[in-house]
Design a protein around this motif. Sequence first.
Motif, PDB file in Angstrom:
ATOM      1  N   ASP A  92      18.279 -25.461  -0.150  1.00  0.00           N
ATOM      2  CA  ASP A  92      17.164 -25.658  -1.082  1.00  0.00           C
ATOM      3  C   ASP A  92      15.901 -24.946  -0.595  1.00  0.00           C
ATOM      4  N   HIS A  93      15.688 -24.970   0.726  1.00  0.00           N
ATOM      5  CA  HIS A  93      14.524 -24.248   1.264  1.00  0.00           C
ATOM      6  C   HIS A  93      14.666 -22.741   1.035  1.00  0.00           C
ATOM      7  N   LEU A  94      15.866 -22.237   1.208  1.00  0.00           N
ATOM      8  CA  LEU A  94      16.131 -20.807   1.012  1.00  0.00           C
ATOM      9  C   LEU A  94      15.804 -20.404  -0.425  1.00  0.00           C
ATOM     10  N   LEU A  95      16.258 -21.218  -1.353  1.00  0.00           N
ATOM     11  CA  LEU A  95      15.974 -20.943  -2.768  1.00  0.00           C
ATOM     12  C   LEU A  95      14.477 -21.033  -3.058  1.00  0.00           C
ATOM     13  N   GLU A  96      13.847 -22.089  -2.527  1.00  0.00           N
ATOM     14  CA  GLU A  96      12.414 -22.293  -2.785  1.00  0.00           C
ATOM     15  C   GLU A  96      11.584 -21.126  -2.257  1.00  0.00           C
ATOM     16  N   LYS A  97      11.960 -20.672  -1.062  1.00  0.00           N
ATOM     17  CA  LYS A  97      11.232 -19.573  -0.430  1.00  0.00           C
ATOM     18  C   LYS A  97      11.328 -18.324  -1.304  1.00  0.00           C
ATOM     19  N   ASN A  98      12.521 -18.071  -1.853  1.00  0.00           N
ATOM     20  CA  ASN A  98      12.728 -16.841  -2.614  1.00  0.00           C
ATOM     21  C   ASN A  98      12.261 -16.935  -4.060  1.00  0.00           C
ATOM     22  N   LYS A 100      10.167 -19.426  -5.328  1.00  0.00           N
ATOM     23  CA  LYS A 100       8.864 -20.091  -5.479  1.00  0.00           C
ATOM     24  C   LYS A 100       8.882 -21.255  -6.459  1.00  0.00           C
ATOM     25  N   LYS A 101       9.957 -21.993  -6.524  1.00  0.00           N
ATOM     26  CA  LYS A 101       9.902 -23.269  -7.225  1.00  0.00           C
ATOM     27  C   LYS A 101      10.804 -24.301  -6.529  1.00  0.00           C
ATOM     28  N   ARG A 102      10.661 -25.574  -6.941  1.00  0.00           N
ATOM     29  CA  ARG A 102      11.373 -26.634  -6.234  1.00  0.00           C
ATOM     30  C   ARG A 102      12.787 -26.816  -6.734  1.00  0.00           C
ATOM     31  N   PHE A 103      13.721 -27.100  -5.821  1.00  0.00           N
ATOM     32  CA  PHE A 103      15.104 -27.361  -6.196  1.00  0.00           C
ATOM     33  C   PHE A 103      15.517 -28.724  -5.655  1.00  0.00           C
ATOM     34  N   GLU A 104      15.471 -29.707  -6.516  1.00  0.00           N
ATOM     35  CA  GLU A 104      15.851 -31.049  -6.058  1.00  0.00           C
ATOM     36  C   GLU A 104      16.966 -31.592  -6.920  1.00  0.00           C
ATOM     37  N   GLU A 290      12.900 -36.949  -9.533  1.00  0.00           N
ATOM     38  CA  GLU A 290      12.467 -36.744  -8.142  1.00  0.00           C
ATOM     39  C   GLU A 290      12.669 -37.959  -7.247  1.00  0.00           C
ATOM     40  N   LYS A 291      12.451 -39.155  -7.802  1.00  0.00           N
ATOM     41  CA  LYS A 291      12.467 -40.351  -6.951  1.00  0.00           C
ATOM     42  C   LYS A 291      13.884 -40.716  -6.523  1.00  0.00           C
ATOM     43  N   ALA A 292      13.959 -41.432  -5.403  1.00  0.00           N
ATOM     44  CA  ALA A 292      15.257 -41.920  -4.942  1.00  0.00           C
ATOM     45  C   ALA A 292      15.854 -42.795  -6.034  1.00  0.00           C
ATOM     46  N   PHE A 293      17.176 -42.725  -6.223  1.00  0.00           N
ATOM     47  CA  PHE A 293      17.794 -43.394  -7.371  1.00  0.00           C
ATOM     48  C   PHE A 293      17.608 -44.911  -7.351  1.00  0.00           C
ATOM     49  N   TYR A 294      17.389 -45.502  -6.154  1.00  0.00           N
ATOM     50  CA  TYR A 294      17.240 -46.960  -6.086  1.00  0.00           C
ATOM     51  C   TYR A 294      15.805 -47.404  -6.296  1.00  0.00           C
ATOM     52  N   ASN A 295      14.868 -46.474  -6.380  1.00  0.00           N
ATOM     53  CA  ASN A 295      13.476 -46.863  -6.599  1.00  0.00           C
ATOM     54  C   ASN A 295      13.154 -46.928  -8.085  1.00  0.00           C
ATOM     55  N   LYS A 296      12.549 -48.044  -8.476  1.00  0.00           N
ATOM     56  CA  LYS A 296      12.136 -48.161  -9.869  1.00  0.00           C
ATOM     57  C   LYS A 296      10.748 -47.534 -10.045  1.00  0.00           C
ATOM     58  N   TYR A 297       9.846 -47.789  -9.095  1.00  0.00           N
ATOM     59  CA  TYR A 297       8.582 -47.067  -9.042  1.00  0.00           C
ATOM     60  C   TYR A 297       8.488 -46.429  -7.685  1.00  0.00           C
ATOM     61  N   HIS A 298       7.912 -45.265  -7.640  1.00  0.00           N
ATOM     62  CA  HIS A 298       7.876 -44.527  -6.384  1.00  0.00           C
ATOM     63  C   HIS A 298       6.603 -43.676  -6.356  1.00  0.00           C
ATOM     64  N   PHE A 299       5.645 -44.080  -5.538  1.00  0.00           N
ATOM     65  CA  PHE A 299       4.435 -43.285  -5.319  1.00  0.00           C
ATOM     66  C   PHE A 299       4.432 -42.788  -3.876  1.00  0.00           C
ATOM     67  N   ASP A 300       4.304 -41.497  -3.692  1.00  0.00           N
ATOM     68  CA  ASP A 300       4.047 -40.989  -2.346  1.00  0.00           C
ATOM     69  C   ASP A 300       2.574 -41.186  -2.033  1.00  0.00           C
TER      70      ASP A 300
END
Lengths: 499, 499
Positions: A92-98, A100-104, A290-300
Amino acid sequence: MAIFCKRKGFAYASGEIYGGLAGLFDYGHLGVLLKRNFEDLWRDFFLGLDDNFAEIESSEIMPEKVFVASGHLKNFNDFASKCKKGHIERADHLLEKNLKKRFEGLTSEQLFEKIKENKILCSVCGSQIESVEITNMMFPLQLGFGNNAKAFLRPETAQSPYVNFKIQSEVMRKKLPLGLALIGKAYRNELSPRNFLLRQRAFTQAELQIFFNPAKISEHEKFEEVKDYFLNVVLSGERDKGIQKIKCINLLNKIPKFYIYYMAKVQQFYFKVLGFPENKFRFYQLNEHEKAFYNKYHFDMEADLDAVGWTEIGGVHYRTDHDLKGHQEISGENLSFFDEESKEKFIPHVLELSFGVDRNFYSILNFAYFYDEKRQNIVLRLHPNLAPVKVAVFPIVKREELEKISEEIFYDLKKDFNAVYDRSGSIGRRYARNDEIGTLFCITIDEDSLKKKEVTVRIRDNAEQVRIKIKDLRESLGKAINDGEDMSKLGKIVNTRKK
Amino acid sequence: MAIFCKRKGFAYASGEIYGGLAGLFDYGHLGVLLKRNFEDLWRDFFLGLDDNFAEIESSEIMPEKVFVASGHLKNFNDFASKCKKGHIERADHLLEKNLKKRFEGLTSEQLFEKIKENKILCSVCGSQIESVEITNMMFPLQLGFGNNAKAFLRPETAQSPYVNFKIQSEVMRKKLPLGLALIGKAYRNELSPRNFLLRQRAFTQAELQIFFNPAKISEHEKFEEVKDYFLNVVLSGERDKGIQKIKCINLLNKIPKFYIYYMAKVQQFYFKVLGFPENKFRFYQLNEHEKAFYNKYHFDMEADLDAVGWTEIGGVHYRTDHDLKGHQEISGENLSFFDEESKEKFIPHVLELSFGVDRNFYSILNFAYFYDEKRQNIVLRLHPNLAPVKVAVFPIVKREELEKISEEIFYDLKKDFNAVYDRSGSIGRRYARNDEIGTLFCITIDEDSLKKKEVTVRIRDNAEQVRIKIKDLRESLGKAINDGEDMSKLGKIVNTRKK
């Protein structure tokens, strides 16, 4: 930052004389003091929120079944791309670097497809990528010899309170909400540890797991206290609006009361206790993908760091009953809770307040670090709560009489504050040395100290100097350090000498 | 002890709902408070001995080369006897159990010979022992994937300060003696973990490594302070004499001054700070065959525990330059030190003060645990420094007026002491519950408290009760808890009610 930290001995690569190991760091003398100050403040603040919150300490080695239950054994993976020559990188980092967008949220096959599709090559040697493999990020251990137990170093501290919930809720006499806090190590076999303390293979987490009755998620008895408090948030549906400052009470249509109360407390911890700048901290809400599947609400929780921009330094997660349910299923122990008040039986839900201690440590230094053009040296403007050294004591010259009284003052102040004694180098050099480590006050004992029983107290942040009677010194420092009083007003200001 | 610890939530098997893992334990709420009290007292005492002593915190994962240098990779072994049916046991323990004497320093071949010679059989199934194998006790880890670094969980914390010596001695401005303290985890893959907290696979060590000039081993500037202090020692050549109480000054013909000074400080820590009974602690000197080959002098600190007799809870070890020399050789870094004062260059020698925190925790509880026949319950007579809860506050009955004033008192006391508030059950039951966890004082608020502004303070150790004015309460408790004053003399004694 890494260079500064090493030079002053705050933190540096572990096993340095052996060239270090990627993703592992040690804390030196000053680093330990600063890190402990953070941990103690964290404990006081969060355990102080409720009489039914307590701390536990738990083995970092846990049985395999724990991670079957939590899902880590199956899901806690990195995706390793491997080139023809064997170089390994995070796909995913390799893709993001090349690109320029997020792969999650992609599978290894999907990641491999994307790499082929975009003709992305190894970033080390430029050769073709041959595979993307799933690699579990936990460190396995074999306990005993022969047919003995398989175990892992925990990849997050959270599982320890979950596994301890049953016994602790009994010992603590069965009341909800119940909070179990833990400050401890977690271990992840990162494919590419990087950015100094920000992505390590071993790191300290400070977490508070709050077990509560899910029927009461829209209540908190102290909500009144925070209802008009403004939170810095980026909401998942309104990211185009950037950071919004929203009153707690105006978030109730989006987020449950119980959850908002703790977000407010977290932000108050950052602003009031640690002194973070108010435009450098925000809650960033993760969306469904983006959030972990077990989280109902998720704030970083995010801090805006000079070198890398907005960075996750913790999170507020509503983990529901995901973990306790999993442990109940795999262990066969009944983890439901009987509430004496409501006569209900249920599996408690969990609100998790999670802090990366090393990332917080880094952020604290990031915001404190300041190059003072006038003084021509670094001044570490740490909050008084955090400064590892509060006071430095200097005899102005090496002379027995002065040293004697200086030492008396030093040992007297040591009873209340972490203090250092420094008798070598020019006063200017000693000021500079202490500015660099964030010492709040430097006290110089000179000829006049013998006659008039006074000393000069020099203030870190503005380099102002005040004269204070020796007999009042300890009390004045106490007021300035513990109660936030202005030292300039506690004595008579003298002309600032050449710095 | 294990049953008591589990019942009150001090400590219990880790991952209990999964049946636990051999040799791994968790600390519950009260356990964390007690353990942290020990650690804080340790830090204050030992770091307070010298302004040039400091604490570091270091990665538990260390590169393989560290353990090549230290000798652990080659020498840190257990000997595993294996029977026909595959049962594994420590060969030396098997021999000791059968022949009732100690077997130390033998090779695997010699151990196997002894087993055959004495026709010793497997203690699990009674079948024949087929082999004795060498098994290294360290846990290996693979960092990264593919051709990445091999590492181990450290089997002792000591190596961390040795590897950190170079950088810390520079940051701390090159003065000897220099002390590096570390409180942290160490990991050993024990073949047979046992005796609850006494032999674990993961444990906390509190260690102080003192680096000094070997030419000055017969000096210590503060030796005068301890010269007439009596040490409890069992000397290796005079074991038939048992424990001897010998003045420090009279040991100078056997042990160097620098070493004796720190033995005295260690013993004072046990007696004055932790309150160990004076006949339950001793230094036991190991002889040439018993001590680690790199130690020139080696005294175990031993406590006399109810369940297992005299047990090692720490040690004072003169490790010479063994470790730094090893690290210099394997890392290629020059670890010698240039002494500005004497203009000499040398590799510093190391005096190690090593404490097993879990074993100390166990010993503290062992000595505090007391069944009071009169009260018919357990009283945990912990030293005031150590008691996890200092004060409990009870309204005598559930009535709003009483609860209001009780809560006010509780929150006021919490500013100075760890306090609990308890409003359920009879007063007798509440006393008993607090006696069991070592709470020093129980404060009852009754009808008279409203009228006369007084409360009853009940003293844990003698169950005496005194009346104290509410306005004097915080100060009186401070005197009793921090300054060791007698609470009975701080108020007026009232008739002891039925307990």
